[in-house]
Design a protein around this motif. Structure first.
Motif, mmCIF file in Angstrom:
data_model
loop_
_atom_site.group_PDB
_atom_site.id
_atom_site.type_symbol
_atom_site.label_atom_id
_atom_site.label_comp_id
_atom_site.label_asym_id
_atom_site.label_seq_id
_atom_site.Cartn_x
_atom_site.Cartn_y
_atom_site.Cartn_z
ATOM 1 N N CYS A 174 0.816 -1.213 0.000
ATOM 2 C CA CYS A 174 0.000 0.000 0.000
ATOM 3 C C CYS A 174 0.850 1.264 0.000
ATOM 4 N N SER A 175 2.160 1.126 0.186
ATOM 5 C CA SER A 175 3.031 2.296 0.207
ATOM 6 C C SER A 175 3.282 2.792 -1.214
ATOM 7 N N ALA A 176 3.996 3.871 -1.303
ATOM 8 C CA ALA A 176 4.306 4.458 -2.613
ATOM 9 C C ALA A 176 5.173 3.485 -3.428
ATOM 10 N N PRO A 177 4.847 3.298 -4.701
ATOM 11 C CA PRO A 177 5.626 2.384 -5.534
ATOM 12 C C PRO A 177 6.995 2.968 -5.868
ATOM 13 N N PRO A 178 7.902 2.146 -6.383
ATOM 14 C CA PRO A 178 9.219 2.652 -6.753
ATOM 15 C C PRO A 178 9.113 3.716 -7.849
ATOM 16 N N ALA A 179 10.147 4.504 -7.971
ATOM 17 C CA ALA A 179 10.163 5.577 -8.974
ATOM 18 C C ALA A 179 9.994 4.993 -10.377
ATOM 19 N N GLY A 180 9.165 5.645 -11.159
ATOM 20 C CA GLY A 180 8.931 5.203 -12.529
ATOM 21 C C GLY A 180 7.864 4.132 -12.667
ATOM 22 N N ARG A 181 7.237 3.745 -11.568
ATOM 23 C CA ARG A 181 6.189 2.710 -11.587
ATOM 24 C C ARG A 181 4.891 3.299 -11.086
ATOM 25 N N ARG A 213 2.438 1.172 -9.883
ATOM 26 C CA ARG A 213 2.150 0.321 -8.723
ATOM 27 C C ARG A 213 3.268 -0.696 -8.567
ATOM 28 N N TRP A 214 3.229 -1.452 -7.477
ATOM 29 C CA TRP A 214 4.269 -2.421 -7.189
ATOM 30 C C TRP A 214 4.101 -3.674 -8.049
ATOM 31 N N PRO A 215 5.086 -4.056 -8.851
ATOM 32 C CA PRO A 215 5.054 -5.379 -9.492
ATOM 33 C C PRO A 215 5.342 -6.447 -8.426
ATOM 34 N N LEU A 216 4.799 -7.628 -8.604
ATOM 35 C CA LEU A 216 4.953 -8.678 -7.594
ATOM 36 C C LEU A 216 6.412 -9.029 -7.344
ATOM 37 N N ARG A 217 7.196 -9.125 -8.394
ATOM 38 C CA ARG A 217 8.608 -9.498 -8.224
ATOM 39 C C ARG A 217 9.383 -8.429 -7.463
ATOM 40 N N LEU A 218 9.128 -7.158 -7.746
ATOM 41 C CA LEU A 218 9.790 -6.088 -6.999
ATOM 42 C C LEU A 218 9.326 -6.050 -5.550
ATOM 43 N N LEU A 219 8.064 -6.309 -5.338
ATOM 44 C CA LEU A 219 7.529 -6.335 -3.979
ATOM 45 C C LEU A 219 8.165 -7.472 -3.179
ATOM 46 N N ALA A 220 8.311 -8.625 -3.794
ATOM 47 C CA ALA A 220 8.959 -9.758 -3.125
ATOM 48 C C ALA A 220 10.420 -9.442 -2.821
ATOM 49 N N ALA A 221 11.113 -8.833 -3.779
ATOM 50 C CA ALA A 221 12.523 -8.491 -3.568
ATOM 51 C C ALA A 221 12.682 -7.464 -2.457
ATOM 52 N N ARG A 222 11.804 -6.469 -2.424
ATOM 53 C CA ARG A 222 11.867 -5.440 -1.385
ATOM 54 C C ARG A 222 11.562 -6.030 -0.007
#
Length: 65
Positions: A21-28, A30-39
């Motif tokens: 629910c937080s702010a997505p990474p720059a240039g996105r 919303r959060w992609p699942l793979r980036l969310l898992a990595a974070r």
């Protein structure tokens, strides 16, 4: 067949949902699942797959947008 134990407990699920629910990474948008898992792995130190993230977020009834 017997059900496998979940990889995330309630506190970790809550942290993952808060992260989604937080702010997505720059240039996105919303959060992609793979980036969310990595974070999540970098913050918590526990390895989770993007499929585990998907299943966890699917269980929530909140709007992540």
């Amino acid at each position: 067949p017997p059900r496998l134990p979940t990889k995330l407990d309630g506190a970790n699920e809550a942290h993952l949902i808060a992260l989604a629910c937080s702010a997505p990474p720059a240039g996105r948008e919303r959060w992609p699942l793979r980036l969310l898992a990595a974070r999540f792995v970098t913050l918590e130190g526990e390895s989770v797959s993007y499929e585990t993230v998907r299943r966890t977020l699917k269980k929530t009834s909140s709007s992540l947008g």
